[in-house]
Design an enzyme around this catalytic site. Structure first.
Site, PDB file in Angstrom:
ATOM      1  N   LYS A   1       0.834  -1.211   0.000  1.00 13.55           N
ATOM      2  CA  LYS A   1       0.000   0.000   0.000  1.00 13.55           C
ATOM      3  C   LYS A   1       0.866   1.259   0.000  1.00 13.55           C
ATOM      4  O   LYS A   1       0.561   2.239  -0.689  1.00 13.55           O
ATOM      5  CB  LYS A   1      -0.946  -0.015   1.212  1.00 13.55           C
ATOM      6  CG  LYS A   1      -2.095  -1.006   1.038  1.00 13.55           C
ATOM      7  CD  LYS A   1      -2.789  -1.321   2.342  1.00 13.55           C
ATOM      8  CE  LYS A   1      -3.744  -2.499   2.175  1.00 13.55           C
ATOM      9  NZ  LYS A   1      -4.224  -3.036   3.456  1.00 13.55           N
TER      10      LYS A   1
ATOM     11  N   GLN B   1      -4.249  -1.563   9.832  1.00 13.18           N
ATOM     12  CA  GLN B   1      -4.169  -2.902   9.259  1.00 13.18           C
ATOM     13  C   GLN B   1      -4.674  -3.946  10.257  1.00 13.18           C
ATOM     14  O   GLN B   1      -4.237  -3.983  11.409  1.00 13.18           O
ATOM     15  CB  GLN B   1      -2.707  -3.197   8.863  1.00 13.18           C
ATOM     16  CG  GLN B   1      -2.512  -4.485   8.119  1.00 13.18           C
ATOM     17  CD  GLN B   1      -3.154  -4.482   6.729  1.00 13.18           C
ATOM     18  OE1 GLN B   1      -3.054  -3.536   5.970  1.00 13.18           O
ATOM     19  NE2 GLN B   1      -3.835  -5.565   6.397  1.00 13.18           N
TER      20      GLN B   1
ATOM     21  N   ASP C   1     -11.530   2.627   4.890  1.00 15.94           N
ATOM     22  CA  ASP C   1     -11.869   1.197   4.838  1.00 15.94           C
ATOM     23  C   ASP C   1     -13.390   1.009   4.801  1.00 15.94           C
ATOM     24  O   ASP C   1     -13.868  -0.083   4.484  1.00 15.94           O
ATOM     25  CB  ASP C   1     -11.315   0.479   6.082  1.00 15.94           C
ATOM     26  CG  ASP C   1     -10.039  -0.290   5.756  1.00 15.94           C
ATOM     27  OD1 ASP C   1      -9.852  -0.653   4.586  1.00 15.94           O
ATOM     28  OD2 ASP C   1      -9.254  -0.530   6.688  1.00 15.94           O
TER      29      ASP C   1
END
Ligand code: NAP
Length: 283
Positions: free
Chosen positions: A51, A95, A118
């Site tokens: 990422k 994460q 997210d």
């Protein structure tokens, strides 16, 4: 035929890159994505690194925060609070999975609504189910929908069976398909006659985490198969679908790797760009 997530995600990233260039010329700013990694989980490290690399390639600014496995919940929440207040940060990604002593729910709740790239916050999940276009949508289901759009696959009126009811894949996936006018069945580990249900499906989304679970005799001829699973076994990496035997029977299928995975990452960048545009009042 293959639903090529690798190729499609590259196209999306190219589009984002172009848009970003124009925005930078106009306002001199680029979106910032903060990524928080707790601990040393090797798979998580790989995801985070890719990422960060993606940010550099596309022209986003990235802010990586590596915290030790034993970080206290309060210290992690304080990092998130600081990122919430940081004007350079448009999106915050923590994460997952997190160590057991940290309450994932509290972490998600602490992320500012406008920076929830997210799309895991209850507010965003609610807006998704209400069919509200202003929600930030979870990346994996959103990437799957993007594949349907770009390959011009029909959803309205189709019978969809989703295997898995997780908050990050199965449930939001159902929301998307309901909004598009499909008839949706969401299965879980207690579901009776799963094979029978699958056999009647026009579209199957397998998101259960069991290598090669979906076999050819469970699939209707011509069905569309979306394989979300990522299962690392001693024999290698497999999805939840027995690809080799299922592929000849269906009309479209996503491979693993190269299907849903790269689409998920592309949608994270898309969400970050959207959050930036909203935060900077460019839309
Ligand atoms: P999860 O939270 O573990 O949920 C798995 C779901 O599958 C649960 O609802 C579980 O049912 C159901 N399930 C498990 N075994 C089953 C069985 N034999 N029959 C029917 N249902 C069964 O997993 P997740 O986070 O949604 O992830 C699912 C898979 O997708 C994993 O392999 C993960 O690595 C992968 N994934 C991939 C991406 C990507 O970008 N490609 C993104 C996210 C996840 P119960 O609720 O009853 O336990």
């Amino acid at each position: 035929m293959i639903l090529d997530g690798k190729k499609t995600s590259s196209q999306i990233k190219e589009e984002i890159k172009e848009e970003l260039k124009k925005i930078k010329e106009k306002i001199g700013k680029v979106p910032g994505l903060a990524i928080v990694l707790v601990g040393e989980n090797p798979a998580s490290k790989i995801y985070v690194n890719s990422k960060i690399k993606g940010c550099a390639e596309l022209g986003f600014e990235s802010f990586a925060h590596y915290l030790p496995e034993n970080v206290t919940e309060e210290d992690l929440l304080n990092v998130i609070r600081d990122l919430n207040a940081d004007e350079k940060v448009d999106g915050i990604l923590v994460q997952l999975p997190l160590p057991k002593h940290i309450d994932e729910k509290k972490v998600v709740e602490t992320i500012a609504f406008s920076k929830d790239v997210d799309g895991f916050k209850p507010e965003n999940m609610g807006l998704l189910f209400l069919g509200d276009k202003n929600s930030i949508k979870p990346c994996t289901p959103s990437g799957i929908v993007e594949l349907f759009k770009r390959y011009e696959l029909e959803v309205e009126g189709k019978d969809v069976v989703i295997i898995g009811r997780s908050n990050i894949v199965g449930k939001p996936m159902a929301g998307f398909f309901i909004n598009e006018g499909a008839t949706v069945t969401i299965c879980n580990s207690k579901t009776k006659n799963l094979a029978e249900k699958l056999k009647g499906a026009d579209i199957i989304v397998a998101a259960m985490g069991v290598a090669k679970f979906v076999k050819a005799d469970m699939v209707k001829d011509g069905a569309v198969i979306i394989d979300v699973g990522i299962n690392r076994t001693e024999e290698g990496l497999f999805g939840d679908v027995d690809f080799e035997n299922v592929a000849p029977k269906c009309s479209w299928i996503t491979p693993v790797p190269g299907g849903v995975g790269p689409m998920t990452v592309a949608m994270l960048f898309k969400n970050t760009l959207s959050a930036f545009k909203r935060n900077k009042k460019l839309v």
